[in-house]
Every structure is written in structure tokens, then in C-alpha cells.
Design a protein around this motif. Structure first.
Motif, PDB file in Angstrom:
ATOM      1  N   GLY A  24     -82.636 114.868  63.500  1.00 15.53           N
ATOM      2  CA  GLY A  24     -81.455 115.450  64.130  1.00 15.53           C
ATOM      3  C   GLY A  24     -80.129 114.883  63.684  1.00 15.53           C
ATOM      4  O   GLY A  24     -79.082 115.275  64.197  1.00 15.53           O
ATOM      5  N   ALA A  25     -80.128 113.952  62.720  1.00 19.12           N
ATOM      6  CA  ALA A  25     -78.875 113.309  62.351  1.00 19.12           C
ATOM      7  C   ALA A  25     -78.938 112.775  60.924  1.00 19.12           C
ATOM      8  O   ALA A  25     -80.014 112.463  60.411  1.00 19.12           O
ATOM      9  CB  ALA A  25     -78.554 112.168  63.318  1.00 19.12           C
ATOM     10  N   ALA A  26     -77.754 112.669  60.320  1.00 16.66           N
ATOM     11  CA  ALA A  26     -77.644 112.072  58.993  1.00 16.66           C
ATOM     12  C   ALA A  26     -76.337 111.299  58.923  1.00 16.66           C
ATOM     13  O   ALA A  26     -75.337 111.673  59.549  1.00 16.66           O
ATOM     14  CB  ALA A  26     -77.679 113.143  57.898  1.00 16.66           C
ATOM     15  N   VAL A  27     -76.359 110.211  58.146  1.00 16.30           N
ATOM     16  CA  VAL A  27     -75.153 109.396  57.986  1.00 16.30           C
ATOM     17  C   VAL A  27     -75.088 108.881  56.561  1.00 16.30           C
ATOM     18  O   VAL A  27     -76.118 108.559  55.955  1.00 16.30           O
ATOM     19  CB  VAL A  27     -75.129 108.229  58.998  1.00 16.30           C
ATOM     20  CG1 VAL A  27     -76.307 107.289  58.795  1.00 16.30           C
ATOM     21  CG2 VAL A  27     -73.822 107.448  58.909  1.00 16.30           C
ATOM     22  N   LEU A  28     -73.886 108.847  56.017  1.00 17.26           N
ATOM     23  CA  LEU A  28     -73.642 108.303  54.677  1.00 17.26           C
ATOM     24  C   LEU A  28     -72.401 107.425  54.728  1.00 17.26           C
ATOM     25  O   LEU A  28     -71.381 107.814  55.316  1.00 17.26           O
ATOM     26  CB  LEU A  28     -73.453 109.435  53.664  1.00 17.26           C
ATOM     27  CG  LEU A  28     -73.192 109.035  52.206  1.00 17.26           C
ATOM     28  CD1 LEU A  28     -73.813 110.064  51.264  1.00 17.26           C
ATOM     29  CD2 LEU A  28     -71.693 108.932  51.908  1.00 17.26           C
ATOM     30  N   LEU A  29     -72.501 106.239  54.138  1.00 19.36           N
ATOM     31  CA  LEU A  29     -71.375 105.322  54.031  1.00 19.36           C
ATOM     32  C   LEU A  29     -71.187 104.918  52.580  1.00 19.36           C
ATOM     33  O   LEU A  29     -72.172 104.757  51.848  1.00 19.36           O
ATOM     34  CB  LEU A  29     -71.592 104.054  54.867  1.00 19.36           C
ATOM     35  CG  LEU A  29     -71.302 104.112  56.364  1.00 19.36           C
ATOM     36  CD1 LEU A  29     -72.371 104.925  57.092  1.00 19.36           C
ATOM     37  CD2 LEU A  29     -71.244 102.707  56.958  1.00 19.36           C
ATOM     38  N   ASP A  30     -69.953 104.751  52.181  1.00 19.20           N
ATOM     39  CA  ASP A  30     -69.612 104.255  50.846  1.00 19.20           C
ATOM     40  C   ASP A  30     -68.765 103.013  51.053  1.00 19.20           C
ATOM     41  O   ASP A  30     -67.620 103.083  51.512  1.00 19.20           O
ATOM     42  CB  ASP A  30     -68.843 105.329  50.080  1.00 19.20           C
ATOM     43  CG  ASP A  30     -68.481 104.904  48.662  1.00 19.20           C
ATOM     44  OD1 ASP A  30     -68.690 103.724  48.318  1.00 19.20           O
ATOM     45  OD2 ASP A  30     -67.970 105.744  47.903  1.00 19.20           O
ATOM     46  N   GLY A  31     -69.332 101.851  50.737  1.00 19.52           N
ATOM     47  CA  GLY A  31     -68.626 100.603  50.962  1.00 19.52           C
ATOM     48  C   GLY A  31     -67.460 100.416  50.014  1.00 19.52           C
ATOM     49  O   GLY A  31     -67.510 100.819  48.854  1.00 19.52           O
ATOM     50  N   VAL A  32     -66.408  99.828  50.528  1.00 17.66           N
ATOM     51  CA  VAL A  32     -65.229  99.517  49.721  1.00 17.66           C
ATOM     52  C   VAL A  32     -65.468  98.160  49.073  1.00 17.66           C
ATOM     53  O   VAL A  32     -65.465  97.127  49.741  1.00 17.66           O
ATOM     54  CB  VAL A  32     -63.956  99.500  50.578  1.00 17.66           C
ATOM     55  CG1 VAL A  32     -62.749  99.136  49.727  1.00 17.66           C
ATOM     56  CG2 VAL A  32     -63.756 100.860  51.248  1.00 17.66           C
ATOM     57  N   GLY A  33     -65.703  98.159  47.783  1.00 22.92           N
ATOM     58  CA  GLY A  33     -66.083  96.952  47.076  1.00 22.92           C
ATOM     59  C   GLY A  33     -64.964  95.936  46.944  1.00 22.92           C
ATOM     60  O   GLY A  33     -63.779  96.275  47.062  1.00 22.92           O
ATOM     61  N   THR A  34     -65.355  94.694  46.698  1.00 25.93           N
ATOM     62  CA  THR A  34     -64.406  93.613  46.450  1.00 25.93           C
ATOM     63  C   THR A  34     -64.360  93.347  44.949  1.00 25.93           C
ATOM     64  O   THR A  34     -65.359  92.919  44.373  1.00 25.93           O
ATOM     65  CB  THR A  34     -64.825  92.333  47.183  1.00 25.93           C
ATOM     66  OG1 THR A  34     -64.945  92.612  48.590  1.00 25.93           O
ATOM     67  CG2 THR A  34     -63.803  91.226  46.968  1.00 25.93           C
ATOM     68  N   PRO A  35     -63.243  93.614  44.283  1.00 25.91           N
ATOM     69  CA  PRO A  35     -63.189  93.404  42.831  1.00 25.91           C
ATOM     70  C   PRO A  35     -63.395  91.945  42.461  1.00 25.91           C
ATOM     71  O   PRO A  35     -63.121  91.036  43.250  1.00 25.91           O
ATOM     72  CB  PRO A  35     -61.757  93.858  42.470  1.00 25.91           C
ATOM     73  CG  PRO A  35     -61.299  94.695  43.610  1.00 25.91           C
ATOM     74  CD  PRO A  35     -61.981  94.139  44.820  1.00 25.91           C
ATOM     75  N   THR A  36     -63.885  91.723  41.248  1.00 28.15           N
ATOM     76  CA  THR A  36     -64.056  90.368  40.743  1.00 28.15           C
ATOM     77  C   THR A  36     -62.729  89.618  40.801  1.00 28.15           C
ATOM     78  O   THR A  36     -61.694  90.117  40.369  1.00 28.15           O
ATOM     79  CB  THR A  36     -64.556  90.403  39.291  1.00 28.15           C
ATOM     80  OG1 THR A  36     -65.785  91.127  39.241  1.00 28.15           O
ATOM     81  CG2 THR A  36     -64.756  89.003  38.752  1.00 28.15           C
ATOM     82  N   GLY A  37     -62.758  88.425  41.388  1.00 32.56           N
ATOM     83  CA  GLY A  37     -61.548  87.627  41.510  1.00 32.56           C
ATOM     84  C   GLY A  37     -60.838  87.772  42.832  1.00 32.56           C
ATOM     85  O   GLY A  37     -59.894  87.034  43.121  1.00 32.56           O
ATOM     86  N   SER A  38     -61.295  88.726  43.675  1.00 32.50           N
ATOM     87  CA  SER A  38     -60.695  88.920  45.002  1.00 32.50           C
ATOM     88  C   SER A  38     -61.597  88.321  46.071  1.00 32.50           C
ATOM     89  O   SER A  38     -62.810  88.192  45.879  1.00 32.50           O
ATOM     90  CB  SER A  38     -60.477  90.403  45.288  1.00 32.50           C
ATOM     91  OG  SER A  38     -59.508  90.950  44.439  1.00 32.50           O
ATOM     92  N   ASP A  39     -61.009  87.997  47.203  1.00 38.05           N
ATOM     93  CA  ASP A  39     -61.755  87.427  48.318  1.00 38.05           C
ATOM     94  C   ASP A  39     -61.848  88.465  49.424  1.00 38.05           C
ATOM     95  O   ASP A  39     -61.027  89.383  49.513  1.00 38.05           O
ATOM     96  CB  ASP A  39     -61.043  86.168  48.826  1.00 38.05           C
ATOM     97  CG  ASP A  39     -61.848  85.458  49.901  1.00 38.05           C
ATOM     98  OD1 ASP A  39     -63.083  85.597  49.900  1.00 38.05           O
ATOM     99  OD2 ASP A  39     -61.239  84.782  50.748  1.00 38.05           O
ATOM    100  N   SER A  40     -62.875  88.342  50.268  1.00 37.79           N
ATOM    101  CA  SER A  40     -63.039  89.283  51.379  1.00 37.79           C
ATOM    102  C   SER A  40     -63.014  88.592  52.736  1.00 37.79           C
ATOM    103  O   SER A  40     -62.914  89.261  53.765  1.00 37.79           O
ATOM    104  CB  SER A  40     -64.361  90.030  51.235  1.00 37.79           C
ATOM    105  OG  SER A  40     -65.451  89.166  51.478  1.00 37.79           O
TER     106      SER A  40
END
Length: 273
Positions: A24-40
Motif C-alpha cells: 500500500g505504500a512506496a518511498v524513495l529518498l535521494d541523499g544529499v552527499g558530502t563532497p570530498t573535503g567537506s564535513d557533515s
């Protein structure tokens, strides 16, 4: 009723997409990546975040009769509590993601789209499908991507320009006048695009990360109608194969300037009748 799902990470990187479905349900997520050299500010990373939020949302859609906005807000809050006091949730690079949610009941199909993943509804009797995408990030990004797009992809200069571009966009994330993604603030759910259509009016639906939708909306190699026909005839794996073929034909980004030469690609195709 039939659900087909495919996902493929960009070569050499962990998959930062998530997709899941129940009857009865579906979900899709696209994560926002952390570029090389950046911190999260987060010790867990983007793959963990999208898996935690995606599974929470899928459970919420099946267990709650509340609106999809409420389910998303509760999900964001629940996942934030999983790494609060462990990670710096105030960091502008804290893991985040786009969201597409679809819930089908006996009489209605409810949908929610937050950020730039795409929902395509194959409406019975309509010549063209209904396409829903929240393009606020693209509108903001257009102001800042010129320097990046002018450089050959995957060069040292392009990598640096992409990192600067992503870090600049962080200043506009989840702010009025900017764009909205799922991250740590449940109020972002109120900014999602939402709607309801009669269940009998939709033949099928496609949920696409922007790595899968780029065959249509960035590369313009096929139309949305042709994308639905391709999913019908050959399934999500073939759609992703064609994306990879197009990406490989333009490794330096000369034809299609883009931040990532190859991107994670994920597609759900849900056929109702």
C-alpha cells in the motif's frame, strides 16, 4: 498490482539512495552527499540517514492514518533523535535527502514530494503523464553553478568547484527563499508538495531519484511518456542502464554539464492496473 524496483550506486561510491515498497505504500529518498573535503558533523553518514528515514517513513505510512506531511514530520523527528547528542545536528552539512512518498488506499492515492526527486503519475485517459518535482533547489543552484559547469568533469578544478557549489547551497537549505529537504527539522515537511488523486484515475506511478530522472530532465534523450513506456516494457533496470550509457558517453560533461559524472540512480515502478 505490481511493484518493480532497481537501484544502482554511482561507480566507486556507496549508494546514498533508498527505495522501499509495501502493498500500500512506496518511498524513495535521494541523499544529499558530502563532497570530498567537506564535513557533515555526523559520524553516521548519508547512507545511514536515508536508510533510517526511509524505513521509518515506510512503516509510518502503513501504521498511521495521518497525512503524509505528518508522517514525514514524525519520521524526521524520530531519526534526528537517533543521532542527537552523538552528532552535531546544527552543522549545515548534516545528512539530508529528498523524499517521494506514495500511499494507495481503496479510493485515493496520496503523494508527497520534497526536493528534486520526481514522481510521475500515468493518468488514465491523459495524453501526457502528471509530473511532480520540487525544483526550488535547481532555481537557487542556477545562480551558482556557472563556474562548475564551465569545467571538465572530474578534473581537480571541477571537484573543487563542485565542493564550493554544494557548500554554498547549504546556506540556502531549509530557509525561506531557499529550498527544503528532509534533515533534522520536522517543519521542513510542511514545505513539501502534496496532493491526492482518485485511485481509479491512475494506471501506474514512477518514483525516480534525480540520477534516474536525468535521462529525461537533464539529458532530454526521452520524454516522460517514453520513460513510462520503457518502465512498462523493460523495467527500472533498463532505465538505469540507459542512464549509465548516456553518462559514459559524456565523461567530461561537455554535452551535459553536471556536478556528478555518474550519480546514484533509483527507480520504483508501481503498476496499479
Amino acid at each position: 498490482m505490481r511493484v518493480a524496483l532497481a537501484t544502482q550506486a554511482a561507480p566507486g561510491r556507496p549508494n546514498e539512495d533508498f527505495a522501499g515498497a509495501t502493498p500500500g505504500a512506496a518511498v524513495l529518498l535521494d541523499g544529499v552527499g558530502t563532497p570530498t573535503g567537506s564535513d557533515s558533523g555526523c559520524t553516521h553518514g548519508v547512507p545511514w540517514y536515508v536508510q533510517a528515514l526511509g524505513s521509518t517513513l515506510l512503516a509510518g505510512m502503513n501504521q498511521s492514518e495521518g497525512s503524509l506531511t505528518e508522517v514525514l514530520a514524525d519520521g524526521i523527528k524520530a531519526v534526528a533523535s537517533m543521532h542527537d547528542f552523538v552528532c552535531d545536528l546544527s552543522h549545515p552539512g548534516s545528512p539530508s535527502g529528498t523524499v517521494v512518498m506514495l500511499r494507495r488506499t481503496a479510493n485515493a492515492i496520496d503523494w508527497l514530494v520534497l526536493a528534486d526527486s520526481v514522481l510521475v503519475l500515468d493518468v488514465i485517459g491523459a495524453a501526457e503523464p502528471m509530473v511532480i518535482c520540487d525544483d526550488r533547489e535547481a532555481q537557487v543552484g542556477e545562480r551558482y553553478r556557472k563556474a562548475m559547469d564551465a569545467l571538465a568533469a572530474d578534473t581537480v578544478e571541477h571537484v573543487a568547484a563542485h565542493r564550493a557549489y554544494v557548500e554554498t547551497l547549504r546556506d540556502h537549505r531549509n530557509r525561506d527563499g531557499g529550498f527544503w529537504v528532509a534533515a533534522v527539522d520536522p517543519l521542513a515537511a510542511d514545505q513539501a508538495l502534496t496532493g491526492t488523486v482518485p485511485a481509479e484515475s491512475v494506471r501506474a506511478a514512477a518514483l525516480l531519484s534525480d540520477g534516474a530522472s536525468r535521462l529525461v530532465d537533464r539529458f532530454e534523450l526521452i520524454t516522460w511518456r517514453q520513460a513510462l513506456d520503457l518502465l512498462d516494457e523493460s523495467g527500472p533496470d533498463e532505465l538505469i542502464r540507459r542512464v549509465r550509457e548516456a553518462e559514459a558517453s559524456d565523461l567530461d560533461g561537455a554535452r551535459w554539464p553536471r556536478g556528478k559524472t555518474f550519480d546514484d540512480a533509483t527507480a520504483i515502478h508501481w503498476t496499479f492496473s
